[in-house]
Scaffold this motif. Structure first.
Motif, mmCIF file in Angstrom:
data_model
loop_
_atom_site.group_PDB
_atom_site.id
_atom_site.type_symbol
_atom_site.label_atom_id
_atom_site.label_comp_id
_atom_site.label_asym_id
_atom_site.label_seq_id
_atom_site.Cartn_x
_atom_site.Cartn_y
_atom_site.Cartn_z
ATOM 1 N N SER A 27 -39.032 -23.319 61.686
ATOM 2 C CA SER A 27 -39.845 -22.103 61.793
ATOM 3 C C SER A 27 -38.982 -20.853 61.677
ATOM 4 O O SER A 27 -39.381 -19.866 61.053
ATOM 5 N N LEU A 28 -37.787 -20.894 62.269
ATOM 6 C CA LEU A 28 -36.859 -19.767 62.158
ATOM 7 C C LEU A 28 -36.453 -19.544 60.705
ATOM 8 O O LEU A 28 -36.428 -18.396 60.229
ATOM 9 N N PHE A 29 -36.141 -20.617 59.986
ATOM 10 C CA PHE A 29 -35.773 -20.489 58.571
ATOM 11 C C PHE A 29 -36.933 -19.927 57.760
ATOM 12 O O PHE A 29 -36.724 -19.186 56.797
ATOM 13 N N LEU A 30 -38.162 -20.298 58.140
ATOM 14 C CA LEU A 30 -39.333 -19.759 57.452
ATOM 15 C C LEU A 30 -39.406 -18.244 57.613
ATOM 16 O O LEU A 30 -39.792 -17.519 56.683
ATOM 17 N N LYS A 31 -39.045 -17.750 58.801
ATOM 18 C CA LYS A 31 -39.025 -16.305 59.024
ATOM 19 C C LYS A 31 -37.948 -15.632 58.167
ATOM 20 O O LYS A 31 -38.073 -14.451 57.828
ATOM 21 N N LYS A 32 -36.893 -16.374 57.840
ATOM 22 C CA LYS A 32 -35.781 -15.810 57.075
ATOM 23 C C LYS A 32 -36.038 -15.811 55.568
ATOM 24 O O LYS A 32 -35.346 -15.123 54.824
ATOM 25 N N VAL A 33 -37.007 -16.624 55.114
ATOM 26 C CA VAL A 33 -37.350 -16.626 53.689
ATOM 27 C C VAL A 33 -38.024 -15.301 53.345
ATOM 28 O O VAL A 33 -38.990 -14.892 53.982
ATOM 29 N N GLU A 34 -37.531 -14.636 52.310
ATOM 30 C CA GLU A 34 -37.948 -13.259 52.050
ATOM 31 C C GLU A 34 -39.051 -13.123 51.001
ATOM 32 O O GLU A 34 -39.917 -12.260 51.116
ATOM 33 N N ASP A 35 -39.058 -13.939 49.966
ATOM 34 C CA ASP A 35 -39.945 -13.664 48.834
ATOM 35 C C ASP A 35 -40.705 -14.910 48.388
ATOM 36 O O ASP A 35 -40.879 -15.141 47.192
ATOM 37 N N VAL A 36 -41.142 -15.723 49.335
ATOM 38 C CA VAL A 36 -41.892 -16.928 49.002
ATOM 39 C C VAL A 36 -43.150 -16.958 49.851
ATOM 40 O O VAL A 36 -43.094 -16.782 51.072
ATOM 41 N N HIS A 37 -44.291 -17.185 49.204
ATOM 42 C CA HIS A 37 -45.573 -17.229 49.912
ATOM 43 C C HIS A 37 -45.638 -18.460 50.800
ATOM 44 O O HIS A 37 -45.066 -19.509 50.483
ATOM 45 N N SER A 38 -46.359 -18.342 51.903
ATOM 46 C CA SER A 38 -46.471 -19.457 52.848
ATOM 47 C C SER A 38 -47.113 -20.685 52.211
ATOM 48 O O SER A 38 -46.787 -21.820 52.574
ATOM 49 N N LEU A 214 -54.081 -17.395 43.526
ATOM 50 C CA LEU A 214 -53.455 -16.196 44.074
ATOM 51 C C LEU A 214 -52.384 -15.610 43.161
ATOM 52 O O LEU A 214 -51.891 -14.509 43.417
ATOM 53 N N ASN A 215 -52.020 -16.389 42.106
ATOM 54 C CA ASN A 215 -50.950 -15.984 41.188
ATOM 55 C C ASN A 215 -49.645 -15.728 41.949
ATOM 56 O O ASN A 215 -48.949 -14.739 41.721
ATOM 57 N N GLU A 216 -49.335 -16.660 42.857
ATOM 58 C CA GLU A 216 -48.142 -16.514 43.701
ATOM 59 C C GLU A 216 -47.080 -17.567 43.404
ATOM 60 O O GLU A 216 -46.081 -17.659 44.110
ATOM 61 N N TRP A 217 -47.317 -18.437 42.398
ATOM 62 C CA TRP A 217 -46.362 -19.507 42.121
ATOM 63 C C TRP A 217 -45.134 -18.950 41.407
ATOM 64 O O TRP A 217 -45.230 -18.429 40.301
ATOM 65 N N ARG A 218 -43.978 -19.047 42.023
ATOM 66 C CA ARG A 218 -42.732 -18.611 41.407
ATOM 67 C C ARG A 218 -41.564 -19.209 42.191
ATOM 68 O O ARG A 218 -41.650 -19.401 43.405
ATOM 69 N N LEU A 219 -40.478 -19.470 41.471
ATOM 70 C CA LEU A 219 -39.274 -19.950 42.132
ATOM 71 C C LEU A 219 -38.583 -18.778 42.816
ATOM 72 O O LEU A 219 -38.564 -17.668 42.274
ATOM 73 N N PRO A 220 -38.055 -18.988 43.990
ATOM 74 C CA PRO A 220 -37.344 -17.892 44.664
ATOM 75 C C PRO A 220 -36.136 -17.447 43.854
ATOM 76 O O PRO A 220 -35.411 -18.266 43.279
#
Length: 313
Positions: A27-38, A214-220
């Motif tokens: 969960s902490l690492f999830l908070k650290k991810v900056e540009d990826v949709h949940s 949502l047009n949110e699919w992209r590689l970080p």
């Protein structure tokens, strides 16, 4: 003959604490991810689940669809379980880590309520009291303006995001509780791996559809985010494995109580790595939710012990 002693007393509880720690770090690492949709994070988690479960399905020869009479329940289990995961990840991204963890920790209370409604299980005055405690804890964390005024402190970003995260966390909790009720209904007639398989496959399909809509699919773009996504998948899978092993060698009651370490780890990690001190409202809400979920677990544990003694007699 003499009873076989456990190889290591307390090993199941240690597995529970380890599972809570791995889930909290994920969960902490999830908070650290900056540009990826949940939703994309959830899709990657589903891929890891499928990769882990597929060899087990082949080894145990369970098939990929399950018994005909149970498939509809497995479909609902997969849909509700994956929905709970997506909503949980969203709540982690838009609200404080400890707040989201505390809300989702009220799942056992909602499980008792739904089991009373759909499975006709007994629901006593104690269960009602624990439910009210959990609702009070959620209100203390959400802090709606009509009760606490327009100035709400101790949140991340805007109050609108905090409210969206709270609603997502509550919906995730209800969805998770619904999956537990479905698993109770199915019982032991369906292998555990098959249940996870439905959860992963349906979750992946739903996430891919949602990402294209949502047009949110992209590689970080950042290498750090890619590493974090892989670690989230590995740690989430590890947490699930250790929790399963804990339930195999330890009674459900002590495991449920020891899972309160989820909340403790969430508070510690939030303070150490996110520099976000929880407010007294959050602490009060956490105490209410932990008390209600622990009370529910202890009560269910005592009931199971009592039934076991009666059956022996």
């Amino acid at each position: 003959g003499t009873k076989k002693k456990a190889a290591c007393p307390g090993l199941g509880l240690f597995y529970t604490v380890l599972s809570a720690f791995l889930f909290s770090v994920a969960s902490l690492f999830l908070k650290k991810v900056e540009d990826v949709h949940s939703v994309e994070v959830s899709a990657i988690r589903c891929v890891f689940q499928m990769a882990f479960v597929l060899p087990g399905l082949i080894y145990y020869k369970t098939g990929f669809l399950g018994p005909k009479g149970k498939r509809i329940f497995l479909l609902f289990r997969g849909f509700l379980g994956s929905t709970a995961m997506i909503l949980l990840y969203y709540s982690y991204q838009v609200m404080p880590l400890a707040d989201a963890t505390v809300i989702t920790f009220s799942s056992p209370v909602f499980t008792s309520l739904l089991a009373w409604i759909f499975l006709k299980e007994k629901y006593s005055i104690w269960d009602l009291l624990f439910t009210l405690f959990a609702i009070t804890g959620v209100i203390l964390i959400a802090r709606p303006p009509f009760l606490f005024g327009s100035r709400v402190t101790g949140i991340e970003g805007s109050y609108t995001d905090h409210l969206k995260g709270t609603i997502a966390a509550i919906a995730s909790t209800v969805s998770a509780a619904s999956t537990f009720v479905i698993l109770r209904k199915v019982g032991k007639s369906v292998h555990y791996f098959l249940s996870i398989w439905y959860y992963a496959v349906i979750g992946l399909i739903g996430c891919v559809i949602a990402l294209f809509v949502l047009n949110e699919w992209r590689l970080p773009h950042c290498g750090k985010d890619r590493v974090l996504l892989i670690l989230i998948g590995v740690l989430g899978l590890g947490g699930q494995i250790f929790l399963t092993k804990a339930l195999q060698i330890e009674k459900a009651g002590p495991v449920s109580i020891m899972k309160t370490m989820d909340v403790v780890f969430a508070f510690i990690l939030q303070i150490l790595f996110l520099n976000h001190l929880p407010t007294w409202w959050t602490v009060g809400g956490a105490l209410c939710v932990v008390a209600s979920s622990s009370g529910t677990a202890i009560r269910k544990w005592r009931q199971s012990v009592k039934k076991a003694k009666q059956s022996e007699i």
